[in-house]
Structures are given as structure tokens and as C-alpha cells.
Motif scaffolding. Structure first.
Motif, PDB file in Angstrom:
ATOM      1  N   GLU A 486      48.389 -23.593  17.120  1.00 32.78           N
ATOM      2  CA  GLU A 486      49.171 -22.508  17.718  1.00 32.78           C
ATOM      3  C   GLU A 486      49.920 -21.692  16.673  1.00 32.78           C
ATOM      4  O   GLU A 486      50.358 -20.573  16.955  1.00 32.78           O
ATOM      5  N   THR A 487      50.086 -22.233  15.491  1.00 30.52           N
ATOM      6  CA  THR A 487      50.806 -21.494  14.444  1.00 30.52           C
ATOM      7  C   THR A 487      49.884 -20.586  13.640  1.00 30.52           C
ATOM      8  O   THR A 487      50.357 -19.788  12.832  1.00 30.52           O
ATOM      9  N   TRP A 488      48.580 -20.710  13.853  1.00 29.37           N
ATOM     10  CA  TRP A 488      47.606 -19.883  13.137  1.00 29.37           C
ATOM     11  C   TRP A 488      47.325 -18.603  13.928  1.00 29.37           C
ATOM     12  O   TRP A 488      47.078 -18.659  15.138  1.00 29.37           O
ATOM     13  N   ALA A 489      47.311 -17.469  13.243  1.00 31.35           N
ATOM     14  CA  ALA A 489      46.931 -16.206  13.894  1.00 31.35           C
ATOM     15  C   ALA A 489      45.437 -16.199  14.193  1.00 31.35           C
ATOM     16  O   ALA A 489      45.002 -15.705  15.237  1.00 31.35           O
ATOM     17  N   ASP A 490      44.651 -16.765  13.297  1.00 28.90           N
ATOM     18  CA  ASP A 490      43.190 -16.814  13.453  1.00 28.90           C
ATOM     19  C   ASP A 490      42.799 -18.225  13.888  1.00 28.90           C
ATOM     20  O   ASP A 490      42.675 -19.134  13.067  1.00 28.90           O
ATOM     21  N   LYS A 491      42.607 -18.413  15.189  1.00 31.26           N
ATOM     22  CA  LYS A 491      42.312 -19.741  15.745  1.00 31.26           C
ATOM     23  C   LYS A 491      40.943 -20.251  15.287  1.00 31.26           C
ATOM     24  O   LYS A 491      40.753 -21.446  15.083  1.00 31.26           O
ATOM     25  N   GLU A 492      39.969 -19.355  15.154  1.00 25.83           N
ATOM     26  CA  GLU A 492      38.640 -19.782  14.692  1.00 25.83           C
ATOM     27  C   GLU A 492      38.704 -20.291  13.250  1.00 25.83           C
ATOM     28  O   GLU A 492      38.033 -21.259  12.894  1.00 25.83           O
ATOM     29  N   ALA A 493      39.504 -19.620  12.435  1.00 26.57           N
ATOM     30  CA  ALA A 493      39.664 -20.067  11.043  1.00 26.57           C
ATOM     31  C   ALA A 493      40.292 -21.456  11.007  1.00 26.57           C
ATOM     32  O   ALA A 493      39.934 -22.296  10.170  1.00 26.57           O
ATOM     33  N   TYR A 494      41.219 -21.727  11.927  1.00 23.74           N
ATOM     34  CA  TYR A 494      41.820 -23.057  12.006  1.00 23.74           C
ATOM     35  C   TYR A 494      40.743 -24.106  12.296  1.00 23.74           C
ATOM     36  O   TYR A 494      40.693 -25.150  11.648  1.00 23.74           O
ATOM     37  N   ASP A 495      39.887 -23.838  13.291  1.00 23.85           N
ATOM     38  CA  ASP A 495      38.847 -24.808  13.658  1.00 23.85           C
ATOM     39  C   ASP A 495      37.935 -25.115  12.473  1.00 23.85           C
ATOM     40  O   ASP A 495      37.572 -26.274  12.241  1.00 23.85           O
ATOM     41  N   VAL A 496      37.566 -24.087  11.737  1.00 26.13           N
ATOM     42  CA  VAL A 496      36.685 -24.274  10.581  1.00 26.13           C
ATOM     43  C   VAL A 496      37.374 -25.168   9.540  1.00 26.13           C
ATOM     44  O   VAL A 496      36.779 -26.121   9.019  1.00 26.13           O
TER      45      VAL A 496
END
Length: 526
Positions: A486-496
């Protein structure tokens, strides 16, 4: 050569006119200044620099391959074998070298605050400031104890003696060699004082488990009600910072034993990393750096005031000071069984939760993994964050197989019903360079909640990749901070990034083929 001949040879050297025995702090400081080994800072602390070796030299550390330990040591890149002949040759050369010096400094100390398990040690130094370091870091005997002190292990440190690899059988000019049969540590070619401290820790990591005591690379503190907390973590994760809590009593900041009666400090001092140290954020450590303390590789301004933000000498700047300089420290540093165990990691990828509650199996998994990150710029060639795994949060200092320590920890968690948490003091909102370092005030609030038992029954959310139980709420911390994605603006980048780190955990854990399925399945899934 027999043990007796070693003792006789060393004792003969230590009876020389150049030997200074058990000098008080003031005289050691005077000697160091006279010899231009260091300078006094504006705080009264002695500042020394260590030349090209500003950290440990793990590739130059050896254990003598002796019959009594040969089948017990976990030989490999950490515990490198070296022959008796190489050790004996260097031993004689170092003793001869010390005999040629105008002054050699010797102090008698103890390792282990619990008198039932303490080890009497003797430290022999070429440098006065090294002897001051040892005096402040180990446990100092009383006058009565000094009179009856008989060393069971001796550390001999001669930085000015450099090995010739072609002749002496070493990899470089530097060597740190432990002989368990001769009860001796031999150090040469490096001025980094941490080698003295960590060599004794390695010895205790061999001796204590043999007596059914778990030796641990952790800090520890205790509350007024006797509730004990352990903080495991590698350098830079916050062991020293988080354990120096003004509302609790500091047992120790780095090395402990856990016996059938409770926890005890192996040392009598602290060796704090002081890069970016400030009075505002870490007042107890900041104010402990005064006369008698040693600063290692810390830059000074024109007025000799330490500049803790200056990394021109190294990022591994250090402060060594006796435990009693921390207000509310526990003297003697002995306490009961831990109620709370906290594993600290500085995840520079920004994907691990700031705090999560672990099952016993997850605790075993993460203890064996010992994960944190190396940051860009901290070592030559590192241009982006790198995952690093150090078994039991202390692999460089473990002579025995890792699972021996992990099994003991698991047994003690069961016996004493300790609650275990994983705390990420690293990055939030993105990886290093994008996100920000976790707010220290939030980390302190999370640790406080864990210590008070406020997270033991709170609702948790299971992380889909790492399988960790993340508290939905924590006093003093915004809910969204607790969920890393939730703290990441880019959620897809977090998953990667999260899946990438999970894969690194799995790859590292392949070396623990002998663990149970329950522990193996307690790790992340991809």
C-alpha cells in the motif's frame, strides 16, 4: 608442540621489561597519545584510524585443524582450516616480534557475565589503544577477581607484523587464527579492533553450545517487570539503536548466551556503528562517547568534534564504550528468559512488512536465512541493493553447523513460549533510491507494541507472497504503513520486486536440505 610449551613460551615473553600489565583506562589513553596511535576528540573519546583495513577480513580468518575439533567444525569458506605447522611458525614469529617492541600491553578480562559460564581471557596487544578497546569491550574483573584470574584463552594481536603468504602459508599479509587446543587467537597484519572482539565471540560460539547454552548474535534488554527481549540482526539493522531504550534496562548490544536460567551478556561493553549518529535520534549512544571510549575511523572537524555523517574514511565507523555508560544498563548483565524475540532486517527492496508475527516454524526459517540488504556504495562494485543472507544472523562467527544453533533456538522458543516478530527497518514506499527509510519513530512504536504484548492477539493479514502475519493495526503507526504494498505508488512494480526477493530466499534455503517440511514450507512462495 604441547600446550605446556606454548604457555611457557608465552609466559616468558610476558615477563619481559617491555610488558605493561592491566593498566587503567587513563594510562592506556596516555600511552596511546604518546605513541601517536590516536587523538583526543572534543568529547574526550580517543579517535584512532585503522588504515586500509576498516572492517573484518573474513578471507583471512582460520581455525587450526586439530584432532579434538576436526569432526565438530563446520569447515568451509567461513571456517577455513589451517595446519598446525603454519600456526606454530607464525606464533613463534609474532612472539619474537613483540619481544622487540618497547611496550606491549596485556589485560585480563572475562567473556560471559554469568559466572557459571564465563571464560577468563587475556589480551596481548602491540597497540595501547587496542588494549583500551579490549578493556572496555570485555568484562572487567574486580581487584579480587584479578588476583585469582587464570586465563583460559589468550588473544595476541600484533598489527605491525605482516605475514609473507609465500613463506607463511596465508592468503595475504593478514591473519586471524584460532587454535582451540592451544587456547590461543593469533592476529596480525590488521589494525581493525573488531577482530579482537569477534574472535572471542567465535570461541564462545564453539564453547557454549557444548554446555547446552545457545550463543547468539543479538542485543538484549529487560523491562522493570523482568520481561526480556532479544534483537537479532546483522550490522546496520538497528540492534544497538533499538535495544538502547530509555524505558528499559540494556543487557547488551551484540553478543549473548541463553542458558537454562536465562540470558547473559558475553561482553562488558558496546561496539556501536555510528554512521549518521545524532543526539536527537540516539541520545544514549551519543552521550556514551566520552573519555575512555574509543572512536574508530570517525572523521573530525577542525575543533576535533566527531562528524558522524562523514564517510570519507569508511561507512563502518564505530564507537566502543563500557556498558555502564548507557543509563539504565543492567550490571551485572544477567536476566531471565526472553518473552519477546525480534528479528531485524533492513530490506532495501522495500517489500517486507515493517512488522510481522512469526510462527515457530517461520522463526526457524528466518533465523536460518538471516536476511538483510547490502546497499549501493557500501562496497566496491555494488551499484544497486543486494540481498545478503547470514545464517543465524551471524554466519561469520559460527564454528559449528548452523542447524545446531537453530535447533537450540526452536527448543527454547517452545520451552518459554516466546513471541517472535520480524521487523523491517529498511525501506518503505519503494526500493532504495525510490522509497524512504522506515521512520524510526514508527519502528520504535512497533517494537514497543510487541514488547507490551499488544500485537499477540491483534487481527493479522497474511502476506500472499511471504506468508507473514501482518498486524492490521499497531498503536502509533498509520495502518497503511503496515502493509508494504500500500505504500508503493506502482503496485505492479511491488509485485515484481517482492517475487524477486522471495525467489532469492528460496534459492538461499536450498543449502538447508536437512530441515523439516514444516520449516521449509514456512518460507515465501512464488
Amino acid at each position: 608442540m604441547s600446550t605446556l610449551s606454548y604457555e611457557t613460551e608465552l609466559d616468558k615473553v610476558l615477563k619481559g621489561d617491555n610488558i605493561c600489565h592491566d593498566l587503567p583506562v587513563s594510562q592506556l589513553v596516555e600511552r596511546a597519545l604518546d605513541k601517536k596511535e590516536g587523538i583526543l576528540t572534543s568529547t574526550g573519546a580517543l579517535r584512532a584510524t585503522t588504515g586500509k583495513y576498516t572492517g573484518r577480513s573474513p578471507q583471512d580468518k582460520y581455525i587450526v585443524e586439530e584432532g579434538s575439533v576436526k569432526e565438530k567444525i563446520n569447515w568451509g569458506s567461513v571456517n577455513q582450516p589451517i595446519s598446525k605447522e603454519v600456526f606454530e611458525n607464525l606464533y613463534k614469529k609474532v612472539l619474537g616480534y613483540l619481544q622487540s617492541k618497547d611496550e606491549v600491553f596485556v589485560s585480563k578480562n572475562f567473556a560471559g557475565a554469568d559466572k557459571g559460564y564465563r571464560l577468563p581471557i587475556r589480551v596481548v596487544n602491540e597497540y595501547a589503544w587496542h588494549n583500551l578497546f579490549a578493556r572496555q569491550l570485555f568484562i572487567r574483573p574486580s581487584k579480587e577477581e584479578l588476583a585469582s584470574h587464570v586465563a583460559e584463552f589468550t588473544v595476541i594481536s600484533a598489527p605491525g607484523f605482516k605475514a609473507n603468504p609465500m613463506v607463511d602459508g596465508t592468503k595475504s599479509e593478514t591473519f586471524i587464527i584460532i587454535s582451540f587446543e592451544k587456547r590461543t587467537v593469533l592476529i596480525g597484519g590488521t589494525e581493525y579492533a573488531g577482530e579482537i572482539k569477534k574472535s572471542i565471540f567465535s570461541i564462545m560460539n564453539y564453547l557454549l553450545p557444548e554446555r547446552n547454552v545457545l550463543s547468539m548474535h543479538c542485543s538484549a534488554n529487560v523491562g522493570d517487570e523482568g520481561d526480556v527481549a532479544l534483537f537479532f540482526g546483522l550490522s546496520g539493522t538497528g540492534k544497538t539503536t533499538l535495544s538502547a531504550d530509555p524505558s528499559r534496562h540494556l543487557i547488551g548490544d551484540d553478543e549473548h548466551g541463553w542458558s537454562h536460567t536465562g540470558v547473559f551478556n558475553i561482553e562488558g561493553g558496546c561496539y556501536a556503528k555510528c554512521i549518521n549518529l545524532s543526539e536527537e535520534k540516539e541520545p544514549q549512544i551519543y552521550n556514551a562517547i566520552r573519555f575512555g571510549s574509543v572512536l574508530e575511523n570517525v572523521a573530525l572537524d577542525e575543533s576535533r568534534k566527531p562528524d558522524y555523517d562523514d564517510t570519507s574514511l569508511t561507512e563502518n565507523t564505530r564507537a566502543a564504550y563500557p556498558l555502564e555508560l548507557i543509563p539504565n544498563s543492567m550490571i551485572p548483565s544477567v536476566a531471565g528468559h526472553p518473552n519477546t524475540i525480534i528479528f531485524l532486517t533492513a530490506d532495501a527492496f522495500g517489500v517486507l512488512p515493517p512488522i510481522s508475527r512469526l510462527t515457530k516454524e517461520q522463526a526457524m526459517y528466518h533465523f536460518l536465512s538471516g536476511y538483510t540488504s547490502k546497499l549501493a556504495g557500501t562496497e566496491r562494485g555494488i551499484t544497486s541493493p543486494e540481498a545478503t543472507f547470514s545464517t543465524c544472523f551471524g554466519a561469520p562467527f559460527l564454528p559449528l553447523p548452523a542447524y545446531r544453533y537453530a535447533e537450540m533456538l526452536g527448543e527454547k522458543i517452545n520451552q518459554h513460549n516466546a513471541q517472535v516478530f520480524l521487523v523491517n527497518t529498511g525501506w518503505s514506499g519503494g526500493e532504495y533510491g525510490v522509497g524512504k527509510r522506515m521512520n524510526l519513530a514508527y519502528t520504535r512504536a512497533m517494537v514497543q507494541a510487541a514488547l507490551l504484548g499488544e500485537l499477540n492477539s491483534v487481527e493479522t493479514i497474511v502476506d500472499p507472497i511471504f506468508g507473514l502475519n501482518i498486524p492490521a493495526r499497531c498503536p502509533g503507526v498509520p495502518d497503511e504503513v503496515l502493509q508494504p504494498k500500500e505504500t508503493w505508488a506502482d503496485k505492479e512494480a511491488y509485485d515484481v520486486k517482492a517475487k524477486d526477493l522471495a525467489g532469492k530466499f528460496q534459492e538461499n534455503f536450498k543449502k538447508f536440505a536437512n530441515v523439516s517440511d514444516e520449516i521449509l514450507n514456512a518460507g515465501p512462495t512464488v
